[in-house]
Design a protein around this motif. Structure first.
Motif, PDB file in Angstrom:
ATOM      1  N   LYS A  32       0.841  -1.211   0.000  1.00  0.00           N
ATOM      2  CA  LYS A  32       0.000   0.000   0.000  1.00  0.00           C
ATOM      3  C   LYS A  32       0.867   1.249   0.000  1.00  0.00           C
ATOM      4  O   LYS A  32       0.660   2.165  -0.791  1.00  0.00           O
ATOM      5  CB  LYS A  32      -0.921   0.022   1.242  1.00  0.00           C
ATOM      6  CG  LYS A  32      -1.959  -1.057   1.260  1.00  0.00           C
ATOM      7  CD  LYS A  32      -2.855  -0.943   2.473  1.00  0.00           C
ATOM      8  CE  LYS A  32      -2.135  -1.171   3.792  1.00  0.00           C
ATOM      9  NZ  LYS A  32      -1.533  -2.489   3.949  1.00  0.00           N
ATOM     10  N   THR A  33       1.829   1.271   0.915  1.00  0.00           N
ATOM     11  CA  THR A  33       2.679   2.464   1.009  1.00  0.00           C
ATOM     12  C   THR A  33       3.490   2.617  -0.274  1.00  0.00           C
ATOM     13  O   THR A  33       3.646   3.716  -0.800  1.00  0.00           O
ATOM     14  CB  THR A  33       3.595   2.359   2.244  1.00  0.00           C
ATOM     15  OG1 THR A  33       2.751   2.163   3.379  1.00  0.00           O
ATOM     16  CG2 THR A  33       4.419   3.609   2.439  1.00  0.00           C
ATOM     17  N   LYS A  34       3.955   1.492  -0.779  1.00  0.00           N
ATOM     18  CA  LYS A  34       4.725   1.529  -2.028  1.00  0.00           C
ATOM     19  C   LYS A  34       3.853   2.097  -3.156  1.00  0.00           C
ATOM     20  O   LYS A  34       4.289   2.938  -3.942  1.00  0.00           O
ATOM     21  CB  LYS A  34       5.169   0.097  -2.361  1.00  0.00           C
ATOM     22  CG  LYS A  34       6.144  -0.010  -3.510  1.00  0.00           C
ATOM     23  CD  LYS A  34       6.557  -1.485  -3.688  1.00  0.00           C
ATOM     24  CE  LYS A  34       7.319  -1.674  -4.974  1.00  0.00           C
ATOM     25  NZ  LYS A  34       8.743  -1.908  -4.747  1.00  0.00           N
ATOM     26  N   ILE A 211      -3.295   9.939   1.570  1.00  0.00           N
ATOM     27  CA  ILE A 211      -3.188   9.612   2.992  1.00  0.00           C
ATOM     28  C   ILE A 211      -2.799   8.146   3.167  1.00  0.00           C
ATOM     29  O   ILE A 211      -3.455   7.256   2.641  1.00  0.00           O
ATOM     30  CB  ILE A 211      -4.552   9.809   3.719  1.00  0.00           C
ATOM     31  CG1 ILE A 211      -5.240  11.097   3.300  1.00  0.00           C
ATOM     32  CG2 ILE A 211      -4.407   9.662   5.225  1.00  0.00           C
ATOM     33  CD1 ILE A 211      -4.848  12.318   4.037  1.00  0.00           C
ATOM     34  N   ASP A 212      -1.764   7.915   3.976  1.00  0.00           N
ATOM     35  CA  ASP A 212      -1.361   6.544   4.305  1.00  0.00           C
ATOM     36  C   ASP A 212      -1.995   6.170   5.647  1.00  0.00           C
ATOM     37  O   ASP A 212      -2.335   7.049   6.445  1.00  0.00           O
ATOM     38  CB  ASP A 212       0.178   6.474   4.407  1.00  0.00           C
ATOM     39  CG  ASP A 212       0.712   5.046   4.337  1.00  0.00           C
ATOM     40  OD1 ASP A 212      -0.086   4.104   4.086  1.00  0.00           O
ATOM     41  OD2 ASP A 212       1.933   4.851   4.513  1.00  0.00           O
ATOM     42  N   GLU A 213      -2.138   4.882   5.917  1.00  0.00           N
ATOM     43  CA  GLU A 213      -2.670   4.377   7.198  1.00  0.00           C
ATOM     44  C   GLU A 213      -4.007   5.038   7.541  1.00  0.00           C
ATOM     45  O   GLU A 213      -4.237   5.456   8.678  1.00  0.00           O
ATOM     46  CB  GLU A 213      -1.660   4.633   8.336  1.00  0.00           C
ATOM     47  CG  GLU A 213      -0.267   4.089   8.094  1.00  0.00           C
ATOM     48  CD  GLU A 213      -0.118   2.598   8.419  1.00  0.00           C
ATOM     49  OE1 GLU A 213      -1.123   1.970   8.814  1.00  0.00           O
ATOM     50  OE2 GLU A 213       0.983   2.079   8.224  1.00  0.00           O
ATOM     51  N   PHE A 214      -4.874   5.101   6.575  1.00  0.00           N
ATOM     52  CA  PHE A 214      -6.124   5.834   6.752  1.00  0.00           C
ATOM     53  C   PHE A 214      -7.005   5.243   7.859  1.00  0.00           C
ATOM     54  O   PHE A 214      -7.787   5.961   8.483  1.00  0.00           O
ATOM     55  CB  PHE A 214      -6.892   5.834   5.419  1.00  0.00           C
ATOM     56  CG  PHE A 214      -8.170   6.615   5.449  1.00  0.00           C
ATOM     57  CD1 PHE A 214      -8.162   7.998   5.366  1.00  0.00           C
ATOM     58  CD2 PHE A 214      -9.400   5.969   5.566  1.00  0.00           C
ATOM     59  CE1 PHE A 214      -9.343   8.726   5.393  1.00  0.00           C
ATOM     60  CE2 PHE A 214     -10.583   6.693   5.592  1.00  0.00           C
ATOM     61  CZ  PHE A 214     -10.555   8.069   5.505  1.00  0.00           C
ATOM     62  N   LYS A 594       4.058   0.531  13.335  1.00  0.00           N
ATOM     63  CA  LYS A 594       3.097   0.456  12.239  1.00  0.00           C
ATOM     64  C   LYS A 594       3.723   0.844  10.900  1.00  0.00           C
ATOM     65  O   LYS A 594       4.464   1.812  10.818  1.00  0.00           O
ATOM     66  CB  LYS A 594       1.975   1.427  12.566  1.00  0.00           C
ATOM     67  CG  LYS A 594       0.666   1.006  12.021  1.00  0.00           C
ATOM     68  CD  LYS A 594      -0.411   1.872  12.588  1.00  0.00           C
ATOM     69  CE  LYS A 594      -0.276   3.295  12.091  1.00  0.00           C
ATOM     70  NZ  LYS A 594      -1.567   3.963  11.977  1.00  0.00           N
ATOM     71  N   GLY A 595       3.452   0.065   9.873  1.00  0.00           N
ATOM     72  CA  GLY A 595       3.935   0.401   8.535  1.00  0.00           C
ATOM     73  C   GLY A 595       5.373  -0.008   8.262  1.00  0.00           C
ATOM     74  O   GLY A 595       5.841   0.086   7.148  1.00  0.00           O
ATOM     75  N   LEU A 596       6.102  -0.456   9.326  1.00  0.00           N
ATOM     76  CA  LEU A 596       7.526  -0.764   9.140  1.00  0.00           C
ATOM     77  C   LEU A 596       7.749  -2.272   9.034  1.00  0.00           C
ATOM     78  O   LEU A 596       6.838  -3.059   9.261  1.00  0.00           O
ATOM     79  CB  LEU A 596       8.326  -0.193  10.317  1.00  0.00           C
ATOM     80  CG  LEU A 596       8.116   1.295  10.565  1.00  0.00           C
ATOM     81  CD1 LEU A 596       8.881   1.750  11.793  1.00  0.00           C
ATOM     82  CD2 LEU A 596       8.538   2.111   9.347  1.00  0.00           C
TER      83      LEU A 596
END
Ligand code: ATP
Ligand code: MG
Length: 746
Positions: A32-34, A211-214, A594-596
């Motif tokens: 997602k982040t990518k 927006i990331d991590e919505f 989170k996200g890592l």
């Protein structure tokens, strides 16, 4: 560089979509982040959007920096610098500083971080003899503010005495922050919403909002997103409802449906392939999240082979757990040093308080580590003291900060005197600083009696602040660096002597923190960096709409705002381009992770009361938290549980891990760091496999400090395990939710 290269079909569809409003919903590790990062680059490169007209919000500064780095590789340094990318708070500060005058906000507002807020509340609670914990009061205030309720509205609704008391605390808190010209974290967002509602011009240039991590946005952040996008309504969000872990901070998972109601044409794209974790880790994590029966089934495909079985270990005590965990890290790192290094390993905790044992064990073994979100660097007493002086020099109306430092180091101004002076200032509706300055300069008389030493002390304090201010606002101000100001404070307030007397044995460590702060300030004030920072901080000019573009005189304000918004110096250091790459184990809370992702992840203290946490009444959120923790791991995952906790009380293993069938996803005793394990890790990490000799050497060196509860069984691996491969799976595992691989572990 082709920015679509290496993306799968669904990711490409999301990156290139023409939909104005787009939701990308997908499980952890699915890119997602990518995808979001590639979309930003795509909008610039192929849709001709101007980088400075794109706002991208991430959840943490670390994520923001990583994203900036990735975007830079696509669109180049020049463009990447101009993107408005940061946490909601950081972006809000930029807008308020540059357009705040339109809503009556001075440029010099300060930011109350959560420890400042708690200190204010502590005083209010004490003054009124109430009993609520300051931390609890703060989160209650925050949840009211997020819902748009202020203290007056709350007071009208308060019926019970307890509610009335709380409304009073809330009201006094608002008054005190206002008197000190401070905004807390919630105010930053709320004021920014107010600015954008009343003055939509300030976002008239914004072409796209991402927006990331919505899943973890709260109502105010949702409103802010909507307001950023009000002109063009071009929004992309990515998120995962299964990773919603911030409802205790008022995050609203309903924002996903709200968004669809608001923009009925919202396009949803799902990503179904996981690129992060081995198949075995993914199956174990999936098994945990599927315990929530209310959750809709989802497809998730592992792209890696099974890999190494996650480990679930019981250890006799918390200390033994810490020792085991550290020895496991050492074992891995000992294997020729190429396969795993300390920075590949993360220890993720349900609460930061659990870190003590682990830190002690790591220190004892000489394994370097960094803490994320522990005792924060900027919250250490000596660092905070220097920062408070800087805050007051920057903005003397900060009553809170003046009160904290007026008698530190001691200037023989007693508490009663301070209280008296403070009350007089209040009665005169002037700031504490203005009042004491006038008293000390003989321009006004105080009713509070000042003994001769106190009078001298007051004069010396006023003198320090005035010299700092003179330096800051002198004609040559662009040459004043934050480091000069720190040196001035240290010299004039004689802080070195103070630290020596006050901390005795700890002096060296305390002083080195101040040196560290100076290094950070020097770095932030490097002229090239200041220029670059000004450029990054400046919002695009809007015709006919007045803006206070930052100048070099604002370096101190910006430095202080960055401090207030930075989780820790450690984090900052790790992000810094020039800093030496230090190989350190990361210790973090699960929330901050989170996200890592990391090759090797440990989640210790998996017992009931820790996870699920005894203070949480939302079991599903606790389960999601464990799921988030587990899905940070790429190649190797260890969960563990001490039979006795740090208080030597018996524990019960986390109920999430004792559900029927869960055990089959874990191995209880292994794997000890065998040749197969090392080879498996090496293949995952695409590093050199250890030679068999290197393995034997590593093993020998470890046999010396063998412990009694963990026999080393580093014999040759069973043949089938040696075949484990992590490249793209030749026969990918069946999608989750379709067929459960029944006995693949046996
Ligand atoms: P989380 O929900 O935990 O935030 P995410 O969905 O944002 O996860 P990313 O962090 O973007 O996932 O990606 C996870 C890992 O997978 C990263 O290392 C990323 O580089 C890699 N990855 C993503 N997509 C692909 C792809 N198409 N090919 C190869 N690797 C990929
Ligand atoms: Mg992500």
């Amino acid at each position: 560089m082709d920015l679509l290269h290496g993306l799968n079909a669904a990711q490409k569809a999301a990156v290139t979509s023409d939909a104005a409003v787009l939701q990308v919903l997908a499980p952890p590790g699915s890119g997602k982040t990518k995808t979001l990062t590639a979309r930003v680059a795509y909008l610039i490169a192929h849709r001709s959007l101007k980088p400075w007209n794109i706002i991208t919000c991430t959840f943490t500064r670390k994520a923001a920096n990583e994203m900036k780095e990735r975007i830079r590789t696509f669109v180049g340094e020049e463009h990447a610098k101009q993107i408005k990318l940061g946490t909601f708070h950081a972006i809000a500060v930029q807008y308020l500083r540059q357009y705040g005058q339109h809503i009556g906000l001075g440029k010099d507002f300060g930011i109350a971080d959560s420890s400042d807020s708690k200190a204010v509340l502590k005083r209010i609670i004490k003054r009124n003899s109430f009993t609520i914990e300051p931390g609890a009061a703060l989160s209650r205030i925050s949840s009211q503010k997020v819902r748009g309720i202020n203290s007056e509205q709350l007071a009208l609704k308060a019926k019970h005495i307890e509610q009335q008391e709380f409304a009073q605390i809330f009201a006094e808190y608002e008054t005190e922050l206002k008197a000190s010209n401070l905004l807390d974290y919630d105010d930053l967002l709320l004021q920014c919403c107010f600015l954008m509602t009343t003055h939509p011009q300030c976002v008239s240039n914004v072409e796209a909002v991402l927006i990331d991590e919505f899943q973890d946005t709260n109502t105010t952040q949702y409103d802010l997103m909507r307001l950023f996008a009000q002109k063009r309504n071009m929004i992309t969000i990515v998120g995962d409802p299964d990773q919603s872990i911030y409802s205790f901070r008022s995050a609203e998972i309903q924002n996903l449906t709200r968004m669809k109601e608001h923009w009925p044409d919202t396009l949803t794209i799902n990503l179904e392939e996981n690129y992060r974790s081995s198949g075995a880790i993914l199956h174990a994590a999936q098994n945990i999240i599927e315990q929530d029966e209310s959750r809709p089934p989802k497809k998730l495909q592992a792209t890696h082979g099974l890999g190494l079985c996650p480990v679930l270990r019981k250890l006799p005590t918390a200390a033994a757990e810490a020792t085991w965990l550290v020895s496991e890290i050492q074992r891995m790192c000992a294997l020729s040093g190429k396969v795993v290094n300390p920075s590949d390993c993360a220890v993720l905790l349900r609460s930061a308080a659990l870190s003590r044992m682990i830190e002690a064990a790591l220190s004892k073994a000489g394994v370097p580590y960094r803490m994320v979100g522990g005792v924060r660097f900027f919250e250490r007493a000596e660092v905070k003291l220097v920062l408070d002086y800087l805050r007051v020099i920057n903005q003397p109306d900060n009553n809170e900060a003046v009160e904290r430092i007026i008698n530190v180091p001691s200037r023989r101004i007693g508490d009663a005197t301070i209280k008296g002076l403070l009350n007089e200032a209040k009665a005169k509706s002037t700031s504490f600083w203005t009042f004491i300055r006038e008293v000390s300069q003989g321009k006004c008389r105080s009713k509070t009696k000042l003994a001769a030493p106190a009078e001298k002390g007051l004069a010396s304090f006023v003198n320090i602040i005035l010299s700092g201010r003179r330096k800051l606002t002198s004609v040559d101000s662009d040459k004043v660096s934050v480091v000069d100001l720190i040196n001035l404070v240290i010299k004039k307030a004689d802080l070195q002597a103070y630290l020596k007397n006050h901390y005795e044995n700890e002096y060296e460590a305390r002083w080195s923190n101040i040196e560290e702060l100076m290094a950070l300030a020097a770095d932030a004030c490097d002229p090239d960096k200041v220029r670059a920072m000004m450029q990054e901080e400046t919002l695009p000019a809007i015709d006919g709409f007045e803006q206070r573009a930052p100048t070099e005189e604002d370096a101190l304000s910006i430095f202080l705002a960055n401090v207030a918004l930075t989780a820790s110096a450690e984090e900052k250091k790790a992000d810094g381009e020039e800093s030496e790459p230090v190989q350190q184990v990361t210790i973090s809370t699960i929330h901050s992770a989170k996200g890592l992702e990391w090759p090797v992840v440990f989640i210790p203290a998996c017992f009931d009361g820790s996870i699920p946490h005894s203070r949480s009444d939302d079991n599903d959120e606790e389960r999601r938290l464990l799921y988030v923790g587990m899905t940070r791991a790429q190649a190797m995952l260890y969960l563990s549980c001490p039979i006795k906790n740090t208080q030597r009380e018996d524990t019960t293993m986390s109920s999430f891990l004792t559900q029927p069938g869960v055990g089959s996803f874990f191995e209880e005793h292994g794997p000890s760091m065998s040749f197969a394990t090392a080879t498996g890790l090496a293949t995952t990490l695409k590093r050199d496999r250890p030679s068999h000799d290197a393995f034997q050497d590593g093993k020998k060196s470890l046999e010396r400090d063998e412990d009694d509860y963990w026999p080393l069984n580093g014999e040759e691996p069973p043949a089938e395990r040696a075949k484990w491969d992590y490249g793209r799976a030749e026969n990918p595992l069946p999608a989750f939710g379709t067929t459960r691989p029944a006995s693949w572990m046996s």
